[in-house]
Write an enzyme that holds these catalytic residues in place. Structure first.
Site, PDB file in Angstrom:
ATOM      1  N   LYS A   1       0.860  -1.159  -0.011  1.00 10.17           N
ATOM      2  CA  LYS A   1      -0.109   0.102  -0.058  1.00 10.17           C
ATOM      3  C   LYS A   1       0.856   1.150   0.071  1.00 10.17           C
ATOM      4  O   LYS A   1       0.584   2.157  -0.736  1.00 10.17           O
ATOM      5  CB  LYS A   1      -0.987   0.091   1.154  1.00 10.17           C
TER       6      LYS A   1
ATOM      7  N   LYS B   1      -6.248 -11.076  -5.335  1.00 13.85           N
ATOM      8  CA  LYS B   1      -7.187 -11.604  -4.119  1.00 13.85           C
ATOM      9  C   LYS B   1      -8.614 -10.695  -4.171  1.00 13.85           C
ATOM     10  O   LYS B   1      -8.534  -9.536  -4.685  1.00 13.85           O
ATOM     11  CB  LYS B   1      -6.541 -11.027  -2.965  1.00 13.85           C
TER      12      LYS B   1
ATOM     13  N   LYS C   1     -12.554  -5.513  -2.271  1.00 15.28           N
ATOM     14  CA  LYS C   1     -13.359  -4.263  -2.593  1.00 15.28           C
ATOM     15  C   LYS C   1     -12.672  -3.341  -3.315  1.00 15.28           C
ATOM     16  O   LYS C   1     -12.953  -2.716  -4.296  1.00 15.28           O
ATOM     17  CB  LYS C   1     -14.005  -3.720  -1.249  1.00 15.28           C
TER      18      LYS C   1
HETATM   19  P1  TYM Z   1     -10.761  -7.291   5.646  1.00 22.48           P
HETATM   20  O1  TYM Z   1     -11.925  -6.245   6.469  1.00 22.48           O
HETATM   21  O2  TYM Z   1     -10.016  -7.003   4.751  1.00 22.48           O
HETATM   22  O3  TYM Z   1     -11.280  -8.743   5.608  1.00 22.48           O
HETATM   23  C1  TYM Z   1     -12.204  -9.232   6.653  1.00 22.48           C
HETATM   24  C2  TYM Z   1     -11.905 -10.645   6.660  1.00 22.48           C
HETATM   25  O4  TYM Z   1     -12.122 -11.253   5.480  1.00 22.48           O
HETATM   26  C3  TYM Z   1     -10.848 -12.051   4.985  1.00 22.48           C
HETATM   27  N1  TYM Z   1     -10.813 -11.945   3.401  1.00 22.48           N
HETATM   28  C4  TYM Z   1     -10.405 -12.951   2.631  1.00 22.48           C
HETATM   29  N2  TYM Z   1     -10.227 -14.168   2.818  1.00 22.48           N
HETATM   30  C5  TYM Z   1     -10.043 -15.064   1.725  1.00 22.48           C
HETATM   31  N3  TYM Z   1     -10.209 -14.796   0.431  1.00 22.48           N
HETATM   32  C6  TYM Z   1     -10.325 -13.292   0.205  1.00 22.48           C
HETATM   33  N4  TYM Z   1     -10.384 -12.536  -0.938  1.00 22.48           N
HETATM   34  C7  TYM Z   1     -10.519 -12.195   1.123  1.00 22.48           C
HETATM   35  N5  TYM Z   1     -10.585 -10.985   1.390  1.00 22.48           N
HETATM   36  C8  TYM Z   1     -10.879 -10.753   2.769  1.00 22.48           C
HETATM   37  C9  TYM Z   1      -9.703 -11.399   5.702  1.00 22.48           C
HETATM   38  O5  TYM Z   1      -8.673 -12.230   5.720  1.00 22.48           O
HETATM   39  C10 TYM Z   1     -10.354 -11.129   6.963  1.00 22.48           C
HETATM   40  O6  TYM Z   1     -10.223 -12.007   7.907  1.00 22.48           O
HETATM   41  N6  TYM Z   1      -7.113  -5.886   9.201  1.00 22.48           N
HETATM   42  C11 TYM Z   1      -8.397  -6.591   9.011  1.00 22.48           C
HETATM   43  C12 TYM Z   1      -9.553  -6.451  10.102  1.00 22.48           C
HETATM   44  C13 TYM Z   1      -9.030  -6.423  11.531  1.00 22.48           C
HETATM   45  C14 TYM Z   1      -8.854  -7.791  12.363  1.00 22.48           C
HETATM   46  C15 TYM Z   1      -8.579  -7.225  13.410  1.00 22.48           C
HETATM   47  C16 TYM Z   1      -8.933  -9.073  11.914  1.00 22.48           C
HETATM   48  C17 TYM Z   1      -8.835  -5.536  12.326  1.00 22.48           C
HETATM   49  N7  TYM Z   1      -8.738  -6.037  13.699  1.00 22.48           N
HETATM   50  C18 TYM Z   1      -8.239  -8.159  14.492  1.00 22.48           C
HETATM   51  C19 TYM Z   1      -8.773  -9.808  12.924  1.00 22.48           C
HETATM   52  C20 TYM Z   1      -8.367  -9.710  14.258  1.00 22.48           C
HETATM   53  C21 TYM Z   1      -8.766  -6.346   7.619  1.00 22.48           C
HETATM   54  O7  TYM Z   1      -8.732  -5.460   6.964  1.00 22.48           O
HETATM   55  O8  TYM Z   1      -9.710  -7.454   7.270  1.00 22.48           O
END
Ligand code: TYM
Length: 339
Positions: free
Chosen positions: A111, A193, A196
């Site tokens: 990023k 991947k 959004k």
């Molecule tokens: P985020 O909002 O990008 O995604 C939420 C969850 O969905 C999973 N995910 C995917 N898994 C498989 N294939 C994909 N294409 C895909 N896109 C998203 C992500 O791995 C995630 O589990 N930083 C984190 C949010 C967060 C968090 C935390 C997670 C903040 N604090 C504490 C766990 C514990 C995030 O941006 O996820």
């Protein structure tokens, strides 16, 4: 009972990558674990964001999660910024987090490489993630593969903090990441991947027509130029999606007809669109009901924040005490003020 924490950014509708990679697992885990699920709006501001739509997106994400099966009777569902202790703990954890570790994070490197001026929040993003998890002293964190590196960092932060301030008894468990059956769902471009920000998603509450419109142009086996070329299902992202949405007999039929060049990619996509729409129909219906009763969601989030905050305050009293902060007059320290 092991405690579970996980989070998701309010970046618009839930998509099938989030669902297959994480949220479906959350729904299963709430049956047998103490669970907290958090809509991480503070994380969503780290890379430039649309102020005008943040509130709406936060509510939409809450609706999507409840529609997907998160049950507020079994799990605590809340919004990160409603519990200010997340930000406080993050600041305190900064004191045991090496900048070098943060700079090594793949997501940060990807990023920040696209930016001329890098917001400090982008670098410190994983410290806030660690704070989210450690605030509830969670044991298990169900996520997709892309978050594993951040979790490893959170484990390191827990270890360092315990070593420095634990005083012989560790306050923070080292949280374990937990992958589901789908670790990394690829987007409709067939390459990156599903995400959004890349516009390669299918939303969890999209109509059958919208699902078809998105699947129709989706990238398949690139070597298959015409219907007469035999395909290789294993290299096709649509086949991977069939495995998640279609019953085994259909998956076998798809593979056979693709290899034998009996079906064209559109035939395969038509079946997938039907299966996907059928699988997601109950979620879409529940989401529509929730949209018609916004006050129900507000109550769920208010109750969730109240429960989460009680837990967070308990941890923070202990953290402040162990880190040697003077308690405000009239408030006892966690274990009776240490000398
Ligand atoms: P985020 O909002 O990008 O995604 C939420 C969850 O969905 C999973 N995910 C995917 N898994 C498989 N294939 C994909 N294409 C895909 N896109 C998203 C992500 O791995 C995630 O589990 N930083 C984190 C949010 C967060 C968090 C935390 C997670 C903040 N604090 C504490 C766990 C514990 C995030 O941006 O996820």
């Amino acid at each position: 009972m092991p405690r579970v924490f996980s989070g998701i950014q309010p970046s618009g509708d839930l998509h099938i990558g989030n669902w297959l990679g994480a949220v479906r697992n959350w729904v299963t885990m709430q049956e047998q674990h103490e669970c907290l699920f958090c809509i991480v709006d503070l994380h969503a501001i780290t890379g430039g964001y649309d102020v005008a739509s943040l509130r709406r997106r936060t509510l939409e994400m809450a609706a999507g999660l409840v529609a997907a099966g998160i049950d507020p009777e079994r799990a605590v569902l809340f919004v990160q910024s409603h519990v200010p202790e997340h930000s406080e703990l993050m600041w305190l954890l900064n004191s045991v987090t090496p900048v070098g570790d943060l700079e090594r994070m793949t997501q940060y490197k990807d990023k920040s490489a696209k930016l001329e001026s890098i917001p400090a929040g982008l670098l410190n993003y994983p410290v806030l993630m660690a704070a989210d998890i450690l605030l509830y002293r969670a044991d298990l964190v169900p996520v997709g593969e892309d978050q594993l590196q951040h979790l490893e960092l959170a484990r390191g932060i827990a270890r360092k903090w315990n070593a420095e301030f634990g005083g012989g008894t560790d306050l923070f468990p080292e949280p374990q990441g937990l992958l589901g059956a789908a670790r990394r769902i690829i987007g409709l471009d067939g390459q990156a991947k599903m995400s959004k920000s890349l516009g390669n998603t299918i939303g969890l509450v999209e109509s059958p027509e919208a699902i078809w419109e998105k699947l129709r142009p989706a990238v398949t086996d690139p070597a298959r130029k015409t219907k007469r070329d035999p395909g290789t299902p294993e290299v096709c992202n649509l086949y991977a999606l069939h495995r998640h949405f279609s019953p085994p007999a259909t998956v076998a039929e798809v593979a056979e007809n693709c290899r034998g060049a009996r079906w064209g990619c559109l035939d395969c996509k038509r079946v997938l669109a039907e299966r996907m729409a059928a699988t997601l129909a109950p979620i879409r219906e529940r989401a529509a009901d929730l949209a018609a009763a916004p006050e129900r969601l507000e109550t769920i989030l208010a109750d969730g924040a109240a429960t989460a905050r009680r837990m967070a305050q308990e941890t923070m009293r202990e953290v402040r005490d162990r880190m040697g902060f003077l308690a405000p007059t009239g408030q006892p320290a966690a274990r009776g003020a240490t000398a």
